[in-house]
Design a protein around this motif. Sequence first.
Motif, short mmCIF file in Angstrom:
data_model
loop_
_atom_site.label_atom_id
_atom_site.label_comp_id
_atom_site.label_asym_id
_atom_site.label_seq_id
_atom_site.Cartn_x
_atom_site.Cartn_y
_atom_site.Cartn_z
N LYS A 61 -79.12 -49.87 -144.17
CA LYS A 61 -78.86 -49.20 -142.87
C LYS A 61 -79.64 -48.18 -142.52
O LYS A 61 -80.06 -47.32 -143.44
CB LYS A 61 -77.19 -48.83 -142.93
CG LYS A 61 -76.42 -48.79 -141.54
CD LYS A 61 -75.10 -48.46 -141.55
CE LYS A 61 -74.64 -47.92 -140.35
NZ LYS A 61 -73.54 -47.07 -140.15
N VAL A 62 -79.94 -47.87 -141.06
CA VAL A 62 -80.93 -46.68 -141.00
C VAL A 62 -79.91 -45.62 -140.78
O VAL A 62 -79.00 -45.50 -139.86
CB VAL A 62 -81.78 -47.18 -139.68
CG1 VAL A 62 -82.42 -45.70 -139.32
CG2 VAL A 62 -82.54 -47.98 -139.66
N ILE A 63 -80.22 -44.51 -141.61
CA ILE A 63 -79.20 -43.49 -141.56
C ILE A 63 -79.94 -42.34 -140.97
O ILE A 63 -79.28 -41.12 -140.51
CB ILE A 63 -78.87 -43.06 -142.78
CG1 ILE A 63 -79.90 -42.77 -144.04
CG2 ILE A 63 -77.75 -44.06 -143.59
CD1 ILE A 63 -79.55 -41.97 -145.22
N THR A 64 -81.42 -42.20 -140.93
CA THR A 64 -82.04 -41.02 -140.13
C THR A 64 -83.60 -41.60 -139.76
O THR A 64 -84.00 -42.55 -140.41
CB THR A 64 -81.86 -39.79 -141.30
OG1 THR A 64 -82.55 -38.73 -140.53
CG2 THR A 64 -82.90 -39.99 -142.47
N TRP A 491 -85.91 -52.80 -131.80
CA TRP A 491 -86.76 -51.91 -132.41
C TRP A 491 -87.18 -52.07 -133.95
O TRP A 491 -87.89 -52.98 -133.96
CB TRP A 491 -85.92 -50.32 -132.51
CG TRP A 491 -86.85 -49.29 -132.76
CD1 TRP A 491 -88.20 -49.16 -132.31
CD2 TRP A 491 -86.66 -48.07 -133.64
NE1 TRP A 491 -88.69 -48.09 -132.82
CE2 TRP A 491 -87.73 -47.18 -133.74
CE3 TRP A 491 -85.55 -47.64 -134.18
CZ2 TRP A 491 -87.88 -46.14 -134.42
CZ3 TRP A 491 -85.53 -46.48 -134.99
CH2 TRP A 491 -86.82 -45.77 -134.74
N VAL A 492 -86.31 -51.51 -135.14
CA VAL A 492 -86.90 -51.82 -136.19
C VAL A 492 -86.17 -52.89 -136.92
O VAL A 492 -86.27 -52.97 -138.12
CB VAL A 492 -86.67 -50.47 -137.05
CG1 VAL A 492 -87.86 -49.47 -136.72
CG2 VAL A 492 -85.33 -50.16 -137.28
N GLU A 493 -85.58 -53.88 -136.10
CA GLU A 493 -85.09 -55.05 -136.63
C GLU A 493 -85.93 -56.20 -136.57
O GLU A 493 -85.71 -57.32 -137.00
CB GLU A 493 -83.78 -55.33 -135.86
CG GLU A 493 -82.66 -54.40 -136.16
CD GLU A 493 -81.65 -54.30 -135.11
OE1 GLU A 493 -80.42 -53.70 -135.03
OE2 GLU A 493 -81.76 -55.35 -134.05
N ARG A 494 -87.09 -56.01 -136.16
CA ARG A 494 -88.42 -56.96 -136.37
C ARG A 494 -89.59 -55.96 -136.46
O ARG A 494 -89.68 -55.02 -135.92
CB ARG A 494 -88.20 -57.98 -135.19
CG ARG A 494 -88.96 -57.53 -133.71
CD ARG A 494 -88.44 -56.46 -133.11
NE ARG A 494 -88.71 -56.41 -131.63
CZ ARG A 494 -88.86 -55.23 -130.86
NH1 ARG A 494 -88.91 -54.19 -131.49
NH2 ARG A 494 -89.16 -55.58 -129.76
N GLN A 510 -90.59 -53.99 -139.66
CA GLN A 510 -89.03 -54.36 -139.83
C GLN A 510 -88.42 -53.19 -140.92
O GLN A 510 -88.85 -53.30 -142.16
CB GLN A 510 -88.75 -55.64 -140.03
CG GLN A 510 -87.61 -56.05 -140.04
CD GLN A 510 -87.15 -57.52 -140.24
OE1 GLN A 510 -87.95 -58.36 -140.25
NE2 GLN A 510 -85.90 -57.75 -140.36
N ALA A 511 -87.25 -52.64 -140.67
CA ALA A 511 -86.70 -51.84 -141.75
C ALA A 511 -85.40 -52.55 -142.23
O ALA A 511 -84.93 -52.21 -143.33
CB ALA A 511 -86.58 -50.38 -141.31
N ILE A 512 -84.65 -53.06 -141.12
CA ILE A 512 -83.44 -53.76 -141.60
C ILE A 512 -83.18 -55.00 -140.92
O ILE A 512 -84.14 -55.25 -140.10
CB ILE A 512 -82.15 -52.75 -141.00
CG1 ILE A 512 -82.47 -52.38 -139.35
CG2 ILE A 512 -82.14 -51.42 -141.73
CD1 ILE A 512 -81.46 -51.85 -138.60
N GLU A 513 -82.04 -55.92 -141.19
CA GLU A 513 -81.94 -57.26 -140.65
C GLU A 513 -81.08 -56.75 -139.30
O GLU A 513 -80.34 -56.08 -139.23
CB GLU A 513 -80.99 -57.80 -141.62
CG GLU A 513 -81.52 -58.34 -142.82
CD GLU A 513 -82.96 -59.23 -142.59
OE1 GLU A 513 -82.60 -60.24 -141.59
OE2 GLU A 513 -83.72 -59.04 -143.18
N PRO A 514 -81.51 -57.86 -138.19
CA PRO A 514 -80.55 -57.52 -137.16
C PRO A 514 -79.23 -58.10 -137.20
O PRO A 514 -78.91 -58.65 -138.25
CB PRO A 514 -81.31 -58.55 -136.05
CG PRO A 514 -82.23 -59.52 -137.02
CD PRO A 514 -82.45 -58.69 -138.29
#
Lengths: 750, 155
Positions: A61-64, A491-494, A510-514
């Motif tokens: 999860k993106v927290i910051t 955004w950062v899901e791809r 990509q930082a996280i899964e959509p």
Amino acid sequence: MAISRRNFIKNAAAASAFLALGVAPKAMAAGPGDKVDNWVKGVCRYCGTGCGVMVGVSNGKVITVKGDPNNHNQGILCLKGALLAPVIYAKERVTKPLIRKNGELVEASWDEALDLAASKFKEAIAESDPDSVAYYGSGQALTEETYLASKIFKAGLKSNNVEGNPRLCMASAVGGYVSTFGKDEPMGSYNDLDAATCFFIIGSNTSECHPVLFRRIAARKQNDKNVKIIVCDPRRTNTSRIADLHMSMKPGSDLAILNSMAYVIVNEELDDYRFHNKYVNFMTNDKEKVDFEAYKVFLADYKPEDIEELAGVPAAQIREAAMIFAESSATTSLWCMGINQRIRGVWANNLIHNLHLITGKIGKLGSTPLSLTGQPNACGGVRDTGGLSHLLPAGRLIKKQAHRNQLEEQWGMPKDSLNPKPGLHTMALFQAMNDGKVKVVLTLCTNPAQSLPNVLKYREGLEKCFNVAIEAFSDAISLKYADVVFPPAFWVERTGVFGCTERRYALVEQAIEPPGECRPSVNILIDLALRIGVDPALIPYKNSDDIWDEWRKVSAMTPYNFEGITRERLKKESGIKWPCPTEDHPGTDIRYVRGEDPNIPLDYPDKYHFYGKPDGRAVVWMRPQKPAAEPAGGDYPFTLTTGRVIDHWHTATMTGKVPEIARSFPNAYVEVNTKDAKRMGINHGDNVKLTTRRGDMTFKARVGDVCEPGLVFVPWFDPKLLINELTIDAIDPGSKQPEFKICACQVEKV
Amino acid sequence: MEDQNKCCKNKWVLLVVALLIIFGGSILFYTQTAVSGTKCEAAKHLKSGEEAGDCYTCHLKTTPKIAQDWFESKHGVMLVKCFVCHGLPDGTGSIEYSANPDPNYICRRCHDPAVTMMEKKFGMRAECNDCHKYHSNSVHHDAYSTTESKKKMDQ
């Protein structure tokens, strides 16, 4: 998880307070106690400044979000960027495909939704022709998404109706660069902001719309107190707090003021004759080549004393501005929508370039005309990859057969198989929907039902047309008109590339899964295209990496050279500025200068070479003053202007999801000048009705000295108080960009 | 007689204690209901009213020095607003509400290189604010003395 003593005491105190109250602590998004597992490099989702960000991920999860110290912003973010994380987890996210049944959008399977959308495209093309379908994209889509969509429509479906919201925001800047220098995009970069000794800011509230660049300008002034800042704007915004000279102009007098500054420069003999004699052609509005003397004669009409009434600026201020501009060692001009959103926006752009060309303040560190862009990937995705109805990738034009043939060869198509007729520009496209000529439209990552001028007029077309939308937020008003909605990875899901104002391209990794069934838009576009029947050989991509590699090849051998900007480099480096022909090329800070621009051979005889023009000379255009399409006067004595505020971005579909912003700035308002307010008995907070020839709307008043007397301002982010119902849809005949910034209105206390 | 006196005295003591308890209780009740757990007066406004998260407007009246310091500071010129570092007082924001933001979490979002450098030199500090005043870190020397905002203020 380690808890510091301070935090423990704080938490204990909070817990006892909550216990005493008998309520449970509320869930908070993130705080100092959360530990980031890994930081992923990216680019801010909001404006065209293109700040580098590091996305902090914990348990998937993106927290910051924090600033990327290695990107141009050196770690700094504005308030929107610093609070970006909660947008991803908005409850309004669309996570499943939706289709309209009995007037309601209901969940559907991917197959059902894709088949329905594809059948409508096929039907429309079979019943009439490819021009009955269209794509309306965005300066927020990835470069790969826009390149792909443009290829699907232009090469696959043979429809050149490929447009995007950049037509509403920077088409005039494109027109300005192309007509003056022959090629699009600025020649300078943000490095110029650290070296300029004079900033000429016109038609831009840099402080609120590009806050991180504003900080850089302010830092520059702080480091050298002799740096001068000139702001020319009918509103005295926060930007003017650091200005040495604020020229409070009347809306619509920009062309006269710019010509008048040129008049002063030429008559005070502050021009750089050696430079303009060698590198510049003077041209009349009818494209007739003339000499410098003829230019002087043209400028004779713009003596500061003769235009001060029209401009609302004292002649002394125009003279002072021109002297500072020309006498400073390095001058950078910055402008944005105040110049571009005019019925003669291209001309206004030309006149800014003129000031740089006649003084030779160009192509030297600190001297550049730098147009600011509003969206994170308008320059990158749309301008460079040819995502507009008259363009092909890398500055090629649809109307030129040679350009079409180049693309046909590169795309593996039969010769002369591309549609030679340019498609409809944005306003004509929405008019064609009204007229029933365009029957199916695919929109990607944009909200036209809020962002078009005179928007009520075009909602009819949106209703009539079969609307397929790829949109992340269910509360975007445009979804009221959607018949099929595909949920995209946000955004950062791809992974994909954003290109910002200074020609810098940087990777959003990509930082996280959509969430849910969201998928990257490139995969949605490919699936849809295949079902419509586009030749699979045209779109043989697995993901955005493949598309990027093709775009690099398509751009190679053109002045827009991306060949050296490989995916691997983008993963390591925080952005690279094109032209960048080889993998060991560091990127280009200054174009058109020998030794800087890789497009100019090192043994070229002259220092400057404006290679976009046949004779290598840039053009000083003689553009006359032109008022607004609907100037204030008669029954409509006030001028209405619109714009942004620092808290919100565009249609607030994202900033509206950040609790801090949504609760501090929930509603649009109208800004009224103190003198006007006193005359009409308006107090701060009173209800004020604005009426234009297109409708009326009531806002709470904010009384102050930001607006000039006779001017009112309303921000356009608020979907509840949608000022675009009142704005005018007159367009620049050159760039086809609408004049959002000026229309006549009545102001009445209610 | 003595017993009666003692009884009377005890009664008075009891009465005083009872009154104290009632008085103290009402104060406690008032503070707990009128002011939310986070002890920020703004928290109660956040539950109702429009633009309740607009801290500056109220603080300009209630704590004018802090508000003016911020306005004149770098953060004020750059419009780094209250909620960016402090969150929302009722704790419904996307960052934790804190009167003294944690440098490691809040400051690092924009000043990571500076915080890292300081950490390397001196170890992690509890408060950047001890030396770099968040609200009154003004724009140094007289770079802006001739600017529009100063001119306007002098008038």
